[in-house]
Design a protein around this motif. Structure first.
Motif, mmCIF file in Angstrom:
data_model
loop_
_atom_site.group_PDB
_atom_site.id
_atom_site.type_symbol
_atom_site.label_atom_id
_atom_site.label_comp_id
_atom_site.label_asym_id
_atom_site.label_seq_id
_atom_site.Cartn_x
_atom_site.Cartn_y
_atom_site.Cartn_z
ATOM 1 N N ARG A 198 0.871 -1.183 0.000
ATOM 2 C CA ARG A 198 0.000 0.000 0.000
ATOM 3 C C ARG A 198 0.903 1.228 0.000
ATOM 4 O O ARG A 198 1.691 1.441 0.909
ATOM 5 N N ARG A 257 -5.351 0.062 -8.166
ATOM 6 C CA ARG A 257 -6.200 0.545 -7.079
ATOM 7 C C ARG A 257 -6.888 -0.644 -6.426
ATOM 8 O O ARG A 257 -7.448 -1.486 -7.111
ATOM 9 N N ALA A 258 -6.859 -0.669 -5.117
ATOM 10 C CA ALA A 258 -7.584 -1.704 -4.375
ATOM 11 C C ALA A 258 -9.061 -1.326 -4.331
ATOM 12 O O ALA A 258 -9.446 -0.197 -4.675
ATOM 13 N N ASP A 259 -9.892 -2.260 -3.908
ATOM 14 C CA ASP A 259 -11.327 -2.000 -3.816
ATOM 15 C C ASP A 259 -11.646 -0.824 -2.897
ATOM 16 O O ASP A 259 -12.630 -0.113 -3.107
ATOM 17 N N ASP A 260 -10.798 -0.612 -1.873
ATOM 18 C CA ASP A 260 -11.027 0.502 -0.949
ATOM 19 C C ASP A 260 -10.484 1.830 -1.480
ATOM 20 O O ASP A 260 -10.544 2.848 -0.805
ATOM 21 N N GLY A 261 -9.926 1.820 -2.697
ATOM 22 C CA GLY A 261 -9.421 3.036 -3.315
ATOM 23 C C GLY A 261 -7.953 3.323 -3.056
ATOM 24 O O GLY A 261 -7.398 4.242 -3.636
ATOM 25 N N SER A 262 -7.325 2.552 -2.178
ATOM 26 C CA SER A 262 -5.909 2.793 -1.907
ATOM 27 C C SER A 262 -5.057 2.347 -3.096
ATOM 28 O O SER A 262 -5.478 1.534 -3.918
ATOM 29 N N ASP A 306 -7.041 10.234 -6.856
ATOM 30 C CA ASP A 306 -7.026 8.812 -6.564
ATOM 31 C C ASP A 306 -6.192 8.453 -5.353
ATOM 32 O O ASP A 306 -6.298 7.362 -4.820
#
Length: 172
Positions: free
Chosen positions: A75, A135-140, A171
Motif C-alpha cells: 500500500r 487501485r484496491a477495492d477501498d481506493g488505496s 485517486d
C-alpha cells in the motif's frame, strides 16, 4: 572453541539471511534478472520499464539497497513533504536507503495534478525488475513487485526495494 562458535554463528546468519518478498521466510515472491554481489552492498536507482501501471499512474523509480531492513507493505503512502519522506525513511537501518530516496526524489518529475507516493515492495534475496500500480477495492494505491525467476546466487543479506509512483491526486 572460539573458532567453532564463530563458524556456527556464520552458518546461522547465512541460513537466516533471506526473507521472502512478502516478509516471510523462504523463497522470495519477486525476483530479478540479476542479483546483488554477495560481498558488496547493492544500491540501484533505475527508471523501471514502461507499462504495468493502472490508468493515470506512473512508476517513477525502483530503489534497491542491501541490508537496510524495512517491511513490505504494498500500500503506497504519500511522500508529499519532507516530514512524510522522513517518516517513511525511518523504517530503514543506516542512511543508505534514505540517501538513495533523496537522490531519486531530487530527479523525479511528478506530472501536474499527480501526487508522489512510495511503497516497500520487496525484501528478499533478489530485486524485482518492475512493478505494477493498481487501485484496491477501498481506493488505496497498491504497488506490486514484478520480476524474473529465482536467484542462483547465495543470499547473504536481504535486499529492500522501494517503488516511487506518481498517482492522480484525486485517486491518492
Amino acid at each position: 572453541m572460539r573458532p567453532l562458535l564463530g563458524l556456527l554463528l556464520a552458518a546461522a546468519l547465512l541460513l537466516s539471511g533471506c526473507g521472502g518478498g512478502d516478509g516471510t521466510a523462504g523463497e522470495p515472491t519477486s525476483a530479478a534478472t540479476s542479483a546483488p554481489s554477495p560481498t558488496a552492498p547493492s544500491s540501484s536507482t533505475e527508471a523501471p520499464p514502461e507499462g504495468g501501471t493502472d490508468a493515470g499512474a506512473t512508476l517513477l523509480a525502483l530503489i534497491s539497497q542491501s541490508n537496510v531492513g524495512g517491511e513490505v507493505s504494498t500500500r503506497a503512502v504519500p511522500l508529499d513533504s519532507a516530514d512524510a519522506v522522513a517518516e517513511f525513511s525511518a523504517q530503514f537501518e543506516g542512511s543508505q536507503m534514505s540517501e538513495s530516496l533523496q537522490q531519486a526524489l531530487s530527479v523525479a518529475t511528478v506530472p501536474d495534478g499527480q501526487q508522489l507516493m512510495g511503497a516497500v515492495i520487496a525484501v528478499g534475496c533478489t530485486t524485482p525488475g518492475n512493478a505494477t500500480v493498481t487501485r484496491a477495492d477501498d481506493g488505496s494505491i497498491v504497488v506490486t513487485a514484478q520480476g524474473g525467476g529465482k536467484s542462483t546466487q547465495e543470499c547473504l543479506v536481504p535486499v529492500t526495494t522501494v517503488a516511487l509512483v506518481a498517482v492522480p491526486q484525486a485517486d491518492a
